[in-house]
Write a protein that holds these residues in place. Structure first.
Motif, PDB file in Angstrom:
ATOM      1  N   GLN A  92       0.846  -1.179   0.000  1.00 19.25           N
ATOM      2  CA  GLN A  92       0.000   0.000   0.000  1.00 19.25           C
ATOM      3  C   GLN A  92       0.879   1.226   0.000  1.00 19.25           C
ATOM      4  O   GLN A  92       1.789   1.353   0.819  1.00 19.25           O
ATOM      5  CB  GLN A  92      -0.934  -0.009   1.202  1.00 19.25           C
ATOM      6  CG  GLN A  92      -1.922   1.127   1.172  1.00 19.25           C
ATOM      7  CD  GLN A  92      -2.947   1.010   2.291  1.00 19.25           C
ATOM      8  OE1 GLN A  92      -2.913   0.058   3.049  1.00 19.25           O
ATOM      9  NE2 GLN A  92      -3.819   1.958   2.390  1.00 19.25           N
ATOM     10  N   SER A 128       0.747   5.182   0.500  1.00 23.34           N
ATOM     11  CA  SER A 128      -0.151   6.163   1.112  1.00 23.34           C
ATOM     12  C   SER A 128      -0.491   7.323   0.182  1.00 23.34           C
ATOM     13  O   SER A 128      -1.419   8.068   0.451  1.00 23.34           O
ATOM     14  CB  SER A 128       0.444   6.687   2.416  1.00 23.34           C
ATOM     15  OG  SER A 128       1.674   7.328   2.137  1.00 23.34           O
ATOM     16  N   TYR A 152      -6.084   3.969  -3.610  1.00 20.90           N
ATOM     17  CA  TYR A 152      -6.555   2.597  -3.735  1.00 20.90           C
ATOM     18  C   TYR A 152      -5.464   1.619  -3.330  1.00 20.90           C
ATOM     19  O   TYR A 152      -4.303   1.977  -3.186  1.00 20.90           O
ATOM     20  CB  TYR A 152      -7.041   2.302  -5.156  1.00 20.90           C
ATOM     21  CG  TYR A 152      -5.998   2.528  -6.223  1.00 20.90           C
ATOM     22  CD1 TYR A 152      -5.135   1.514  -6.594  1.00 20.90           C
ATOM     23  CD2 TYR A 152      -5.870   3.765  -6.856  1.00 20.90           C
ATOM     24  CE1 TYR A 152      -4.172   1.717  -7.551  1.00 20.90           C
ATOM     25  CE2 TYR A 152      -4.912   3.975  -7.820  1.00 20.90           C
ATOM     26  CZ  TYR A 152      -4.068   2.948  -8.163  1.00 20.90           C
ATOM     27  OH  TYR A 152      -3.116   3.143  -9.113  1.00 20.90           O
ATOM     28  N   VAL A 153      -5.863   0.368  -3.185  1.00 17.74           N
ATOM     29  CA  VAL A 153      -4.937  -0.676  -2.766  1.00 17.74           C
ATOM     30  C   VAL A 153      -4.811  -1.680  -3.900  1.00 17.74           C
ATOM     31  O   VAL A 153      -5.806  -2.054  -4.520  1.00 17.74           O
ATOM     32  CB  VAL A 153      -5.469  -1.391  -1.504  1.00 17.74           C
ATOM     33  CG1 VAL A 153      -4.574  -2.543  -1.121  1.00 17.74           C
ATOM     34  CG2 VAL A 153      -5.604  -0.406  -0.365  1.00 17.74           C
ATOM     35  N   ASP A 154      -3.604  -2.113  -4.200  1.00 21.98           N
ATOM     36  CA  ASP A 154      -3.404  -3.160  -5.202  1.00 21.98           C
ATOM     37  C   ASP A 154      -3.978  -4.465  -4.664  1.00 21.98           C
ATOM     38  O   ASP A 154      -3.757  -4.821  -3.499  1.00 21.98           O
ATOM     39  CB  ASP A 154      -1.915  -3.361  -5.492  1.00 21.98           C
ATOM     40  CG  ASP A 154      -1.321  -2.198  -6.264  1.00 21.98           C
ATOM     41  OD1 ASP A 154      -2.078  -1.517  -6.975  1.00 21.98           O
ATOM     42  OD2 ASP A 154      -0.095  -1.983  -6.143  1.00 21.98           O
TER      43      ASP A 154
END
Length: 81
Positions: free
Chosen positions: A3, A5, A9-11
């Motif tokens: 992640q 910051s 979004y998050v992978d």
């Protein structure tokens, strides 16, 4: 999973290889031992030939128009209605 910051979004990654293998195994298990793929294809061709046989001139005109438009696949010589 990582992640950053600075990104909103998050992978998210998922490997579907195992699920695809299970699906294929289930399909093969569901097939009958006497399943005949060439026979199925022949039956489909016979059904297609029967479906488009005996067309009157207007029906043939519509059929030809649908083939020309790419809605129906073209038939090899000897297979057309």
């Amino acid at each position: 999973m990582s992640q950053d910051s600075t990104r909103p979004y998050v992978d998210f990654e998922i490997d579907l290889t195992l699920e695809e293998t299970r699906r294929r195994a289930a399909v093969m298990a569901a097939l009958e031992p006497d399943w005949d793929p060439p026979g199925v294809m022949r039956a489909e061709e016979e059904a297609y030939d029967l479906l488009y046989s005996g067309l009157d001139s207007r029906q043939q005109e519509i059929y030809d128009m649908l083939v020309a438009a790419g809605v129906l696949p073209p038939r090899e010589p000897g297979h057309a209605a």
